[in-house]
Design a protein around this motif. Sequence first.
Motif, PDB file in Angstrom:
ATOM      1  N   MET A  16       0.833  -1.181   0.000  1.00 12.41           N
ATOM      2  CA  MET A  16       0.000   0.000   0.000  1.00 12.41           C
ATOM      3  C   MET A  16       0.878   1.245   0.000  1.00 12.41           C
ATOM      4  N   PRO A  17       0.616   2.195  -0.899  1.00 15.82           N
ATOM      5  CA  PRO A  17       1.477   3.374  -1.000  1.00 15.82           C
ATOM      6  C   PRO A  17       1.381   4.272   0.230  1.00 15.82           C
ATOM      7  N   GLN A  18       2.518   4.859   0.562  1.00 10.21           N
ATOM      8  CA  GLN A  18       2.549   5.825   1.651  1.00 10.21           C
ATOM      9  C   GLN A  18       2.445   7.210   1.027  1.00 10.21           C
ATOM     10  N   ILE A  19       1.323   7.878   1.234  1.00  7.36           N
ATOM     11  CA  ILE A  19       1.078   9.186   0.663  1.00  7.36           C
ATOM     12  C   ILE A  19       1.498  10.250   1.672  1.00  7.36           C
ATOM     13  N   MET A  20       2.275  11.225   1.187  1.00  8.18           N
ATOM     14  CA  MET A  20       2.814  12.266   2.064  1.00  8.18           C
ATOM     15  C   MET A  20       2.291  13.636   1.659  1.00  8.18           C
ATOM     16  N   THR A  21       2.176  14.514   2.645  1.00 12.02           N
ATOM     17  CA  THR A  21       1.766  15.895   2.398  1.00 12.02           C
ATOM     18  C   THR A  21       2.979  16.721   1.974  1.00 12.02           C
ATOM     19  N   THR A  22       2.712  17.947   1.560  1.00 14.65           N
ATOM     20  CA  THR A  22       3.802  18.860   1.191  1.00 14.65           C
ATOM     21  C   THR A  22       4.746  19.070   2.368  1.00 14.65           C
ATOM     22  N   LYS A  23       4.186  19.246   3.543  1.00 24.66           N
ATOM     23  CA  LYS A  23       5.002  19.464   4.743  1.00 24.66           C
ATOM     24  C   LYS A  23       5.874  18.239   5.033  1.00 24.66           C
ATOM     25  N   GLU A  24       5.296  17.059   4.929  1.00 22.78           N
ATOM     26  CA  GLU A  24       6.044  15.827   5.205  1.00 22.78           C
ATOM     27  C   GLU A  24       7.157  15.608   4.188  1.00 22.78           C
ATOM     28  N   ILE A  25       6.857  15.841   2.901  1.00 25.44           N
ATOM     29  CA  ILE A  25       7.873  15.607   1.875  1.00 25.44           C
ATOM     30  C   ILE A  25       8.988  16.655   1.959  1.00 25.44           C
ATOM     31  N   ALA A  26       8.633  17.881   2.356  1.00 20.69           N
ATOM     32  CA  ALA A  26       9.639  18.930   2.542  1.00 20.69           C
ATOM     33  C   ALA A  26      10.607  18.535   3.653  1.00 20.69           C
ATOM     34  N   LYS A  27      10.079  18.017   4.732  1.00 21.62           N
ATOM     35  CA  LYS A  27      10.935  17.571   5.844  1.00 21.62           C
ATOM     36  C   LYS A  27      11.789  16.386   5.406  1.00 21.62           C
ATOM     37  N   TYR A  28      11.191  15.440   4.687  1.00 19.62           N
ATOM     38  CA  TYR A  28      11.890  14.247   4.216  1.00 19.62           C
ATOM     39  C   TYR A  28      13.054  14.602   3.283  1.00 19.62           C
ATOM     40  N   LEU A  29      12.823  15.571   2.387  1.00 18.96           N
ATOM     41  CA  LEU A  29      13.849  15.967   1.421  1.00 18.96           C
ATOM     42  C   LEU A  29      14.717  17.125   1.906  1.00 18.96           C
ATOM     43  N   LYS A  30      14.371  17.666   3.084  1.00 20.20           N
ATOM     44  CA  LYS A  30      15.109  18.793   3.666  1.00 20.20           C
ATOM     45  C   LYS A  30      15.090  19.999   2.726  1.00 20.20           C
ATOM     46  N   LEU A  31      13.885  20.291   2.224  1.00 19.22           N
ATOM     47  CA  LEU A  31      13.655  21.457   1.375  1.00 19.22           C
ATOM     48  C   LEU A  31      12.505  22.259   1.965  1.00 19.22           C
ATOM     49  N   HIS A  32      12.374  23.492   1.541  1.00 17.35           N
ATOM     50  CA  HIS A  32      11.269  24.337   2.005  1.00 17.35           C
ATOM     51  C   HIS A  32       9.978  23.911   1.321  1.00 17.35           C
ATOM     52  N   GLU A  33       8.865  24.062   2.007  1.00 14.13           N
ATOM     53  CA  GLU A  33       7.564  23.692   1.445  1.00 14.13           C
ATOM     54  C   GLU A  33       7.268  24.441   0.144  1.00 14.13           C
ATOM     55  N   ILE A  34       7.654  25.691   0.062  1.00 16.98           N
ATOM     56  CA  ILE A  34       7.424  26.476  -1.153  1.00 16.98           C
ATOM     57  C   ILE A  34       8.205  25.877  -2.323  1.00 16.98           C
ATOM     58  N   THR A  35       9.417  25.426  -2.067  1.00 17.65           N
ATOM     59  CA  THR A  35      10.228  24.792  -3.107  1.00 17.65           C
ATOM     60  C   THR A  35       9.542  23.523  -3.604  1.00 17.65           C
ATOM     61  N   ILE A  36       9.013  22.739  -2.689  1.00 17.32           N
ATOM     62  CA  ILE A  36       8.311  21.511  -3.059  1.00 17.32           C
ATOM     63  C   ILE A  36       7.118  21.843  -3.953  1.00 17.32           C
ATOM     64  N   CYS A  37       6.343  22.844  -3.580  1.00 16.04           N
ATOM     65  CA  CYS A  37       5.176  23.241  -4.386  1.00 16.04           C
ATOM     66  C   CYS A  37       5.600  23.720  -5.773  1.00 16.04           C
ATOM     67  N   LYS A  38       6.670  24.490  -5.849  1.00 18.17           N
ATOM     68  CA  LYS A  38       7.164  24.961  -7.147  1.00 18.17           C
ATOM     69  C   LYS A  38       7.592  23.783  -8.013  1.00 18.17           C
ATOM     70  N   TYR A  39       8.322  22.839  -7.430  1.00 14.20           N
ATOM     71  CA  TYR A  39       8.753  21.664  -8.178  1.00 14.20           C
ATOM     72  C   TYR A  39       7.556  20.858  -8.673  1.00 14.20           C
ATOM     73  N   ALA A  40       6.527  20.739  -7.835  1.00 16.81           N
ATOM     74  CA  ALA A  40       5.329  19.991  -8.223  1.00 16.81           C
ATOM     75  C   ALA A  40       4.634  20.675  -9.400  1.00 16.81           C
TER      76      ALA A  40
END
Length: 75
Positions: free
Chosen positions: A1-25
């Motif tokens: 079963m896939p583990q779905i992550m939020t923007t905040k969770e993926i930002a922490k996981y990748l050590k990037l800012h949430e805004i950067t994650i949203c821009k990349y998406a």
Amino acid sequence: MPQIMTTKEIAKYLKLHEITICKYAVQGRIPSIRIGRVWRFDKDAIDKWIGEGTTPVIKAGSKEAGKGAALTTRS
């Protein structure tokens, strides 16, 4: 079963800012799905993306840097 992550969770996981994650998406630079107004990320897809090293990059100091020219892919 896939583990779905939020923007905040993926930002922490990748050590990037949430805004950067949203821009990349928005740019399609990171595997993601938009549900309504929020982005969601499959951890397995992110891990695969990191392992493949498929992030478009521009080499610092190159003529393309800062000019919005075609991106090269890491290999």
